[in-house]
Enzyme design. Structure first.
Site, PDB file in Angstrom:
ATOM      1  N   ASP A  72       0.855  -0.987  -0.261  1.00 33.08           N
ATOM      2  CA  ASP A  72      -0.069   0.037   0.125  1.00 33.08           C
ATOM      3  C   ASP A  72       1.073   1.205  -0.059  1.00 33.08           C
ATOM      4  O   ASP A  72       2.032   1.164   0.001  1.00 33.08           O
ATOM      5  CB  ASP A  72      -1.022   0.123   1.149  1.00 33.08           C
ATOM      6  CG  ASP A  72      -2.178   0.680   0.811  1.00 33.08           C
ATOM      7  OD1 ASP A  72      -2.194   1.638   0.068  1.00 33.08           O
ATOM      8  OD2 ASP A  72      -3.228   0.326   1.479  1.00 33.08           O
ATOM      9  N   GLU A  89     -10.465   6.821   4.493  1.00 28.47           N
ATOM     10  CA  GLU A  89      -9.670   5.893   5.398  1.00 28.47           C
ATOM     11  C   GLU A  89      -9.707   6.525   7.033  1.00 28.47           C
ATOM     12  O   GLU A  89     -10.766   6.579   7.530  1.00 28.47           O
ATOM     13  CB  GLU A  89      -8.415   6.035   4.984  1.00 28.47           C
ATOM     14  CG  GLU A  89      -8.084   5.426   3.567  1.00 28.47           C
ATOM     15  CD  GLU A  89      -6.618   5.248   2.915  1.00 28.47           C
ATOM     16  OE1 GLU A  89      -6.101   5.036   3.561  1.00 28.47           O
ATOM     17  OE2 GLU A  89      -6.556   5.609   1.795  1.00 28.47           O
TER      18      GLU A  89
END
Length: 623
Positions: free
Chosen positions: A310, A515
């Site tokens: 990521d 997020e």
């Protein structure tokens, strides 16, 4: 004797010429699509220097990329982070031009290995102005319709290809077990079986793998498809209290029964890449979890594509992030991560990786495994044959056909939670011929609020940030031309009582987030949402439409509300909401998540021993 000597010399000359011809052909073997895949990979690997191999393992952000950087460092991949665009409101042609400029830098290298450009297309081609924005995954989970999701994948692939991009970081196959998690809307459901079913997005994006083909091998069905990425491996939806990037505490049985099943389906369907999760599993950072990345994913499941980190994922192996970058490189690469989403400090990464290889901390066999996997995907996707996109697919961006598909998805995603009390006439379907209707709320006339996070910007943004149809506009288009539709975002109760409205539609919800910014321990509706509900629903019969990425606290207001609809984050096509509210289509959506009474009950999932929800998993009325 002379004749024999001449024959020998002629023979030697023929052999030399044959060898020369063979060598000339050999030089381009890896560029010839007629050769078997493994021969092409091995041929190219034999020619590559260490620098060329290490460069393939790097993915950098477009803002630090240039043709010179691509060429000098042999960069394997470039990405657009959330909101990273060639220019505000860039046309698809501008995107194609940018991709080609960088690709020409890669093609100018000694071996001409093309780079892969990647982007987050998590609910349509969401970074790009004028793209079709589909409902976020939680809404698609409410549809219970894997074939619809597959069609959305195919449409999204066309829109991504319209901008010259062949790779998307989707689908998210997290199983969100706690709605306090800021990424819960990226999860189809709390139920692993629904998440498994929705992996049909992968053949939508990539194409259907041929019958009887080997399982675990990356696949691309043509130049109108894009390679997909199953993420985030593994357990990202199970963190304690739903805290993003945190620790998931789970037994092996829980991992295998809740968080892993969708990866089995993804690999069977030929997913080309897998992204590792920021989160930890039982205290071990997934970016450093060799047992699960190399041991289970690559060896047990026989996954043959590449594993990608990521964004700055290896940096976060240490606390604080980037505290010991050399260790982070060592731990991440040795865990089995093949491509590192750096995304900015690529020289630091390359220097550190080279040092670790040259000093035998990372083996050449580990580097070769990573590079072979990356090259396998590049060959499978036809990147060597088609490195430079053109403008031929730009017509697909935001096409009417795709907008109609999104509208259908919105219709099927709506969940009817309340429609009058017992003995009371239902409010829905709404009367199209009512003389005067009030529409109120912060989310009634706001495309950005309707779409949520991961839209134009990483965090999303309120306002009419891209083209689409707001719920207010859709209502006005749907009612009788003689019906007066009055919009007041935040009216007081006196105004509502004095104006003779037949009924009101209140559209409120969460403001956009992505997020960690979306993590919420209270899950309350932001102001002025609760005040609008009280002022309007206390004064006239009202329907409340919730535009949220998850269940929120609604029980205190339920007594005032005549009808309640969960619209999730529907995207750009608000007309789909009006289609169902006014009865042109019926309600078919069912809750993909348990709707709690109070946050004190969380986490609470279907099947739990103490299960006392406001609305249970699978609930949904029909009007």
């Amino acid at each position: 004797m002379k004749r024999a000597t001449a024959s020998i010399l002629l023979g030697i000359l023929v052999i030399c010429c044959c060898n020369e011809a063979s060598n000339a052909g050999d030089r381009t073997l890896y560029k010839d699509p007629n050769h078997p895949l493994n021969r092409r990979i091995n041929d190219l690997m034999k020619r590559m220097t260490l620098e060329e191999k290490l460069g393939q393992m790097v993915q950098i952000e477009r803002s630090v990329a240039s043709p010179q950087v691509m060429s000098k460092y042999f960069i394997g991949s470039v990405l657009s982070g959330g909101g990273s665009v060639p220019a505000p409101q860039a046309t698809p042609e501008a995107w194609v031009d940018m991709v080609n400029e960088l690709q020409r830098g890669s093609l100018s290298t000694r071996l001409g290995i093309p780079m892969i450009y990647g982007i987050d297309g998590v609910h349509g081609h969401n970074n790009v102005y004028n793209a079709t924005i589909f409902p976020h995954n939680i809404g698609l989970g409410a549809t219970r319709d894997p074939q619809l999701v597959k069609r959305i994948g195919a449409a999204t692939a066309l829109e991504i290809r319209a901008t010259g991009i062949p790779y998307t970081f989707a689908p998210t196959i997290a199983v969100c077990r706690d709605p306090r998690w800021g990424r819960c809307y990226e999860s189809y459901s709390e139920d692993p079986s629904i998440v498994r079913a929705m992996t049909e997005l992968i053949p939508g994006l990539q194409g259907d793998i041929p019958p009887n083909s080997r399982k675990g091998v990356p696949y691309l069905g043509g130049q109108d498809k894009v390679i997909a990425c199953a993420k985030h491996y593994v357990g990202d939806g199970g963190t304690t209290n739903g805290i993003n990037e945190n620790n998931t505490i789970a037994t092996w049985h829980q991992v295998m029964s809740i968080h892993m099943p969708a990866y089995f389906n993804s690999i069977i369907k030929g997913v080309s890449t897998v992204m590792v999760s920021y989160s930890s599993l039982n205290g071990v950072k997934m970016h450093a979890n060799r047992d699960l990345v190399t041991g289970f994913l690559k060896k047990n499941l026989r996954f043959r594509g590449f594993v990608i980190s990521d964004w700055q994922g290896i940096d976060r192996i240490t606390s604080p992030p980037h505290a010991n970058y050399t260790y982070s490189i060592l731990a991440g690469v040795n865990a089995g991560i093949d491509m590192i989403m750096v995304p900015y400090n690529y020289t630091e990464f390359l220097d550190g990786l080279r040092f670790l290889v040259e000093n035998n901390f990372i083996s050449m066999s580990r580097i070769d495994d990573a590079v072979k996997r990356i090259l396998r995907v590049k060959f499978v996707m036809g990147l060597f044959e088609h490195p430079l996109p053109d403008y031929s697919m730009t017509k697909y961006l935001g096409s009417q056909e795709h907008r109609e598909l999104a509208r259908e998805a919105v219709r099927k995603s709506l969940v009817l939670l309340k429609n009058g009390d017992s003995g009371q006439k239902p409010l829905l379907p709404l009367d199209k011929h009512a003389p005067k209707i009030l529409v109120a709320g912060t989310h009634a006339d706001d495309i950005g609020n309707q779409c949520g996070g991961w839209t134009i910007q990483w965090q999303g943004q309120s306002g009419n940030i891209t083209s689409g149809t707001t719920i207010l506009t859709a209502i006005r288009k749907t009612v009788d031309p003689k019906t007066e539709v009055v919009f007041s975002e935040n009216p007081d109760s006196g105004y509502v009582k004095q104006n003779g409205f037949s009924y009101a539609v209140v559209v409120v919800g969460e403001l956009p987030y992505a997020e960690t910014n979306g993590d919420s321990l209270n899950l309350t509706l932001p102001e002025p949402g609760p005040g609008i509900i009280s002022n309007v629903c206390g004064s006239v019969r009202c329907l409340v439409v919730l535009v949220t990425g998850r269940p929120v606290v609604i029980e205190p207001y339920l007594g005032q509300i005549d009808a309640l609809v969960a619209a999730w984050l529907p995207g750009t096509e608000g007309q789909g909401v009006a289609d169902v509210l006014f009865g042109d289509f019926g309600f078919t959506g069912r809750l993909p998540r348990t709707w709690f009474k109070t946050v004190d009950q969380l986490p609470m999932n279907v099947g739990d021993e103490h299960y006392d929800p406001l609305f249970p998993f699978g609930y949904g009325l029909t009007a």
